[in-house]
Design an enzyme around this catalytic site. Structure first.
Site, PDB file in Angstrom:
ATOM      1  CG  ASP A   1      11.801  91.899  36.975  1.00  0.00           C
ATOM      2  OD1 ASP A   1      12.565  92.824  36.677  1.00  0.00           O
ATOM      3  OD2 ASP A   1      11.974  90.710  36.641  1.00  0.00           O
TER       4      ASP A   1
ATOM      5  CG  ASP B   1      15.871  92.587  37.269  1.00  0.00           C
ATOM      6  OD1 ASP B   1      16.383  93.285  36.378  1.00  0.00           O
ATOM      7  OD2 ASP B   1      15.571  91.394  37.087  1.00  0.00           O
TER       8      ASP B   1
ATOM      9  CG  ASP C   1      11.436  91.960  33.247  1.00  0.00           C
ATOM     10  OD1 ASP C   1      11.515  93.189  33.094  1.00  0.00           O
ATOM     11  OD2 ASP C   1      12.415  91.233  33.511  1.00  0.00           O
TER      12      ASP C   1
ATOM     13  NE  ARG D   1      17.038  97.073  30.114  1.00  0.00           N
ATOM     14  CZ  ARG D   1      17.528  95.977  30.678  1.00  0.00           C
ATOM     15  NH1 ARG D   1      16.774  95.287  31.518  1.00  0.00           N
ATOM     16  NH2 ARG D   1      18.756  95.567  30.408  1.00  0.00           N
TER      17      ARG D   1
END
Length: 446
Positions: free
Chosen positions: A226, A265, A269, A324
């Site tokens: 990420d 990815d 996060d 997301r």
């Protein structure tokens, strides 16, 4: 009242007078919102600015000051990946400021430079082709000298290169309008008190994704890295950054075994017990799996995440994403005054996951023709949320009601069970698109 405050105050008054005189309501609100935002972060040196009181969850308790107290010996200006890593390591947890000049390339020479001896992608594809390997067993038990084992070794080499670990009491900030990273993965792991501002992150490109035949009925390619990971850390402020896939959007990636060779990815996060995070005035763009809060439904994850994962998202632009924005498990997430602009591949914005307590209020959504408001929410498990005063294509919309009407087998319940209090000024959602368009993202510190 000093001169700057007087000008800000006068600016607000002029906006109000203009509104009374009949100027467009959205413009008046945007001007008022702009003025209200400035005192929260003003100061002579952006590198020493701290998070304003009550500005989201990162303001809780001790607040977030990053490297504001750094002495002169711990203020670094860097322009290469090697200089950046060295600056982060200097002085341990002593307060430090790292100023980034220009775009730092963290990709390495090329993918071949990370490959372990003996690794060959053609051999990998031949060995694990579904018609040969099947789709009912994964690759986790493959030995180190197998094609999968050599892929793991290759990925470990890239991992060591592209990740940079940010210590406690650190501010990382871009200088000017064109600073950032290409292919970097900033790891904010197990530390407290970090600020990341004014940087453009072009997503890392995983050179060695793993094939998982058991991921869905058709299998999937899964990647690492990420752009920013907040892992087990607390009091983190991410402000005025831009996250994008840059020159390597998913549309440019190949397909193998009939599935996208996914080399990205996430963009951000917040996982494994991280807590007290504020993400403000950022741009999240051109990506699939964008922001994750809580990385697993497992009981092991629950033991770490319950009572944590408190995150605020405000005045961010989420543009041309698939999903997301964020997907939430556990934590109390406050998302307000964000603008969501859906593109052709849009799936959903808010993912309602295990034991999540999401409050989504005063946001604006711009959906293209053929995309309905019922898709904005996606239910993964039973968890109530609060969703009030949200506007879709210029109209106030009850997101829960339209979702339940359009997707009756994913019935959502209202009422997250808590009320956010750590907010600065809340702008009208009608003003949010103009406000965020003008002020969010790297190069737009105010």
């Amino acid at each position: 009242m000093n001169r700057r405050q007087w000008h800000a105050h006068a600016h607000v008054l002029r906006g109000r007078v203009a509104a009374v005189a009949g100027c467009a309501a959205a413009l008046a609100l945007a001007v008022t919102g702009t003025a209200s935002a400035r005192p929260a972060h003003h100061g002579p040196d952006p590198a020493r600015q701290v998070l304003a009181a009550r500005d989201g969850w990162a303001a809780y308790g001790t607040g977030t000051t990053g490297g504001a107290r750094a002495d002169a010996a711990h203020v670094h200006t860097v322009s290469t990946w090697e200089e950046f890593k060295a600056a982060l390591a200097d002085g341990g947890d002593a307060p430090k400021i790292v100023k980034v000049v220009g775009t730092i390339d963290a990709d390495g020479p090329d993918c071949a430079s990370f490959a372990a001896p003996g690794y060959d992608f053609g051999t990998y594809l031949k060995t694990y082709a579904p018609e040969t390997w099947g789709r009912d067993r994964d690759l986790s038990a493959e030995p180190d000298d197998s094609p999968e084992g050599l892929r793991r070794a290759s990925q470990a080499r890239q991992d060591a290169y592209v990740k940079a670990y940010v210590p406690a009491h650190t501010t990382v900030i871009g200088v000017g309008a064109h600073a950032g990273f290409k292919g970097a993965s900033l790891q904010i792991k197990g530390v407290d008190d970090v600020i990341v501002r004014n940087l453009t992150f072009e997503s890392p490109l995983d050179c060695f994704p793993q094939w998982d035949p058991t991921d869905t009925a058709d299998g999937n390619w899964n990647s690492e890295y990420d752009s920013v990971v907040v892992d087990g850390s607390s009091h983190v402020w991410l402000d005025h950054n831009t996250f994008t896939d840059g020159d390597h959007p998913d549309s440019t990636l190949p397909h193998y075994y009939g599935r996208l060779y996914q080399q990205h990815d996430g963009e951000l996060d917040v996982v494994r017990g991280a807590d007290y995070v504020t993400a403000s005035w950022n741009v999240f763009a051109d990506h699939d799996k964008t922001v994750l809060v809580g990385n697993s439904d497992s009981e092991a994850a629950a033991a770490v995440d319950r009572g944590r994962l408190k995150v605020t998202f405000h005045h961010n632009l989420f543009r041309d994403l698939v999903e997301r924005a964020p997907r939430v498990r556990f934590g109390q997430v406050d998302s307000y005054n964000n603008h969501f602009v859906a593109g052709p591949d849009y799936s959903y914005s808010y993912g309602i996951g295990k034991e999540s307590q999401l409050v989504a209020e005063h946001n604006a959504f711009t959906l293209p023709e053929g995309v309905t408001a019922g898709t904005i929410l996606k239910k993964w498990t039973e968890a109530p949320l609060t969703a009030a005063d949200n506007w879709v294509n210029g109209h106030r919309t009850d997101l829960i009601a339209v979702h339940n009407a359009e997707v009756p087998d994913e019935n959502l319940k209202s009422g997250a069970g808590w009320t956010p209090v750590l907010r600065t000024r809340v702008d009208s959602p009608r003003a949010v698109p103009a406000l965020v368009a003008r002020l969010a993202g790297a190069g737009r510190l105010h």
